[in-house]
Write an enzyme that holds these catalytic residues in place. Structure first.
Site, PDB file in Angstrom:
ATOM      1  N   ASN A 152      27.413  29.692  45.214  1.00  0.00           N
ATOM      2  CA  ASN A 152      27.232  28.261  45.499  1.00  0.00           C
ATOM      3  C   ASN A 152      27.739  27.840  46.882  1.00  0.00           C
ATOM      4  O   ASN A 152      27.398  26.754  47.366  1.00  0.00           O
ATOM      5  CB  ASN A 152      27.904  27.395  44.424  1.00  0.00           C
ATOM      6  CG  ASN A 152      27.140  27.355  43.111  1.00  0.00           C
ATOM      7  OD1 ASN A 152      27.714  27.149  42.051  1.00  0.00           O
ATOM      8  ND2 ASN A 152      25.830  27.557  43.156  1.00  0.00           N
ATOM      9  N   ASP A 177      23.200  23.781  34.270  1.00  0.00           N
ATOM     10  CA  ASP A 177      22.222  23.769  35.367  1.00  0.00           C
ATOM     11  C   ASP A 177      21.342  22.524  35.280  1.00  0.00           C
ATOM     12  O   ASP A 177      21.074  22.028  34.190  1.00  0.00           O
ATOM     13  CB  ASP A 177      21.362  25.044  35.273  1.00  0.00           C
ATOM     14  CG  ASP A 177      20.620  25.309  36.568  1.00  0.00           C
ATOM     15  OD1 ASP A 177      20.921  24.668  37.598  1.00  0.00           O
ATOM     16  OD2 ASP A 177      19.716  26.169  36.555  1.00  0.00           O
TER      17      ASP A 177
HETATM   18  C1  FPP Z   1      24.050  23.462  38.731  1.00  0.00           C
HETATM   19  O1  FPP Z   1      23.100  22.458  38.926  1.00  0.00           O
HETATM   20  C2  FPP Z   1      25.373  22.900  38.685  1.00  0.00           C
HETATM   21  C3  FPP Z   1      26.398  23.204  39.529  1.00  0.00           C
HETATM   22  C4  FPP Z   1      26.304  24.172  40.624  1.00  0.00           C
HETATM   23  C5  FPP Z   1      27.683  22.545  39.434  1.00  0.00           C
HETATM   24  C6  FPP Z   1      28.174  22.349  38.038  1.00  0.00           C
HETATM   25  C7  FPP Z   1      29.229  21.384  38.108  1.00  0.00           C
HETATM   26  C8  FPP Z   1      29.374  20.350  37.293  1.00  0.00           C
HETATM   27  C9  FPP Z   1      28.528  20.052  36.123  1.00  0.00           C
HETATM   28  C10 FPP Z   1      30.462  19.459  37.598  1.00  0.00           C
HETATM   29  C11 FPP Z   1      31.440  19.353  36.509  1.00  0.00           C
HETATM   30  C12 FPP Z   1      32.346  20.433  36.292  1.00  0.00           C
HETATM   31  C13 FPP Z   1      33.638  20.217  36.108  1.00  0.00           C
HETATM   32  C14 FPP Z   1      34.529  21.240  35.608  1.00  0.00           C
HETATM   33  C15 FPP Z   1      34.200  18.912  36.403  1.00  0.00           C
HETATM   34  P1  FPP Z   1      22.193  22.557  40.208  1.00  0.00           P
HETATM   35  O2  FPP Z   1      22.847  21.805  41.301  1.00  0.00           O
HETATM   36  O3  FPP Z   1      21.904  23.975  40.543  1.00  0.00           O
HETATM   37  O4  FPP Z   1      20.913  21.820  39.743  1.00  0.00           O
HETATM   38  P2  FPP Z   1      19.420  22.153  40.209  1.00  0.00           P
HETATM   39  O5  FPP Z   1      19.114  23.540  39.703  1.00  0.00           O
HETATM   40  O6  FPP Z   1      18.612  21.101  39.516  1.00  0.00           O
HETATM   41  O7  FPP Z   1      19.373  22.048  41.695  1.00  0.00           O
END
Ligand code: FPP
Length: 259
Positions: free
Chosen positions: A85, A37
Site C-alpha cells: 500500500n 476492500d
Molecule cells: C482497501 O480499499 C482498503 C485499505 C487499503 C485500507 C483499509 C483501511 C481501513 C478500512 C481503515 C480502517 C482500519 C482501521 C484499523 C482503523 P481500497 O482503497 O483498495 O479500495 P478500492 O479497491 O475500491 O480502491
C-alpha cells in the site's frame, strides 16, 4: 474536492449507531480474518476522495468487533495496510496513517471497556514513531483483556512476514539455539507475527475481488474463503453474521475423508 481537503474530524466522530444484537452461533468460526476492500470505489461512486471511503470503512470495524462478541467469534484479524500500500499516492498514504492514529487514540477506551484485546502484526520499521507509540499503548492497555482478540495487520505482507520469521529462525540456528534437523511445520509458525493466534478458520474479502493479496499466507492454508461483492464501507454486521452462519454449516475436512 482534493483529498488533502478532507477534514477527518468531520466524519470519524460519527461512529455507527446503536449496537445490533445477535444470538451466538453454534460452530461459529473461532478466528475470522477480513480483507477490507472497496473503500476507494465506495468513495468514488459518491464523487468523494478515496480517504472519505477509508474513514467510512474505519467506522465498520467497531460494529464487526461487537458482532464477534455476540456470535462467539473470539479472534478477528483485519487487513488495514499492506506492505504494497506504500505505492499509493503520498496523500492517500499520509491520510491513512493519520486515520490509524486517530482511530487508535479514539477507540482505545471503547475497546478496553469492551474487554477486547488488540494486537498489531506487520513490520513496524517503516511506521512513524507517534503511530508506533499509540500501537504500543493500545496493546499494553488491553493486554489483560479476555474478550474479542482483535489483530490489526498494519504494514503487513505475508511474504514479508515469512521472510522476517525465516531470518530470526536462521539466527537461532546460527546461535546454536535451534537444531536445523528439528525444523518442521511446527517451527516456523513460532517465528511468525501471529505466533500467539490460532490459524484463521474463515477469510472474508469484500468488494468482489477474489484474491488473497499476500494476507496470512502460511496461516490460511486450510481456511475457508468467502468473497463477497459488498464494498467494505457497506459491509454490515448482519452480512458478517450470515457468513459466520454459513461457515458453521460447512464440512471442514483438512484434507482428510470423513466417513
Ligand atoms: C482497501 O480499499 C482498503 C485499505 C487499503 C485500507 C483499509 C483501511 C481501513 C478500512 C481503515 C480502517 C482500519 C482501521 C484499523 C482503523 P481500497 O482503497 O483498495 O479500495 P478500492 O479497491 O475500491 O480502491
Amino acid at each position: 474536492m482534493s483529498e488533502a481537503r478532507i477534514a477527518p474530524e468531520d466524519i470519524v466522530d460519527d461512529l455507527p449507531g446503536p449496537k445490533k444484537d445477535f444470538a451466538p452461533i453454534e460452530g461459529a468460526p473461532r478466528h475470522v480474518a477480513i480483507i477490507m476492500d472497496g473503500n476507494g470505489r465506495w468513495a468514488q461512486a459518491r464523487g468523494r476522495p478515496r480517504l472519505f471511503g477509508h474513514h467510512a470503512g474505519a467506522k465498520r470495524v467497531r460494529e464487526i468487533v461487537e458482532a464477534c462478541e455476540d456470535l462467539g467469534v473470539k479472534y478477528l484479524t483485519i487487513f488495514a495496510f499492506s506492505t504494497e500500500n506504500w505505492k499509493r499516492t503520498q496523500v492517500e498514504v499520509a491520510g491513512l496513517m493519520s486515520l490509524f492514529r486517530r482511530y487508535i487514540a479514539k477507540e482505545t477506551r471503547e475497546l478496553d471497556e469492551r474487554d477486547a484485546r488488540v494486537r498489531f502484526i506487520g513490520d513496524r520499521v517503516k511506521l512513524d514513531r507517534k503511530l508506533i507509540a499509540l500501537m504500543d499503548t493500545l496493546e499494553a492497555e488491553t493486554s489483560g483483556n479476555d474478550g474479542v482478540q482483535l489483530t490489526v495487520a498494519l504494514n503487513y505482507g505475508g511474504r514479508d512476514e515469512v521472510a522476517r520469521a525465516t531470518k530470526r529462525l536462521a539466527q537461532d540456528v546460527a546461535d546454536g539455539k535451534l537444531d536445523p534437523a528439528k525444523v518442521d511445520e511446527e517451527t516456523l509458525p513460532k517465528y511468525l507475527d501471529t505466533h500467539v493466534l490460532p490459524d484463521p478458520d474463515l477469510v472474508i474479502r469484500t468488494s468482489g475481488e477474489a484474491r488473497i493479496s499476500n494476507f496470512l499466507l502460511w496461516q490460511s492454508a486450510y481456511a475457508e474463503y468467502e468473497f463477497v461483492d459488498t464494498l467494505w464501507p457497506d459491509f454490515s454486521a448482519e452480512e458478517f453474521a450470515r457468513l459466520c452462519e454459513s461457515y458453521a454449516r460447512r464440512d471442514r475436512r483438512f484434507g482428510a475423508v470423513i466417513s
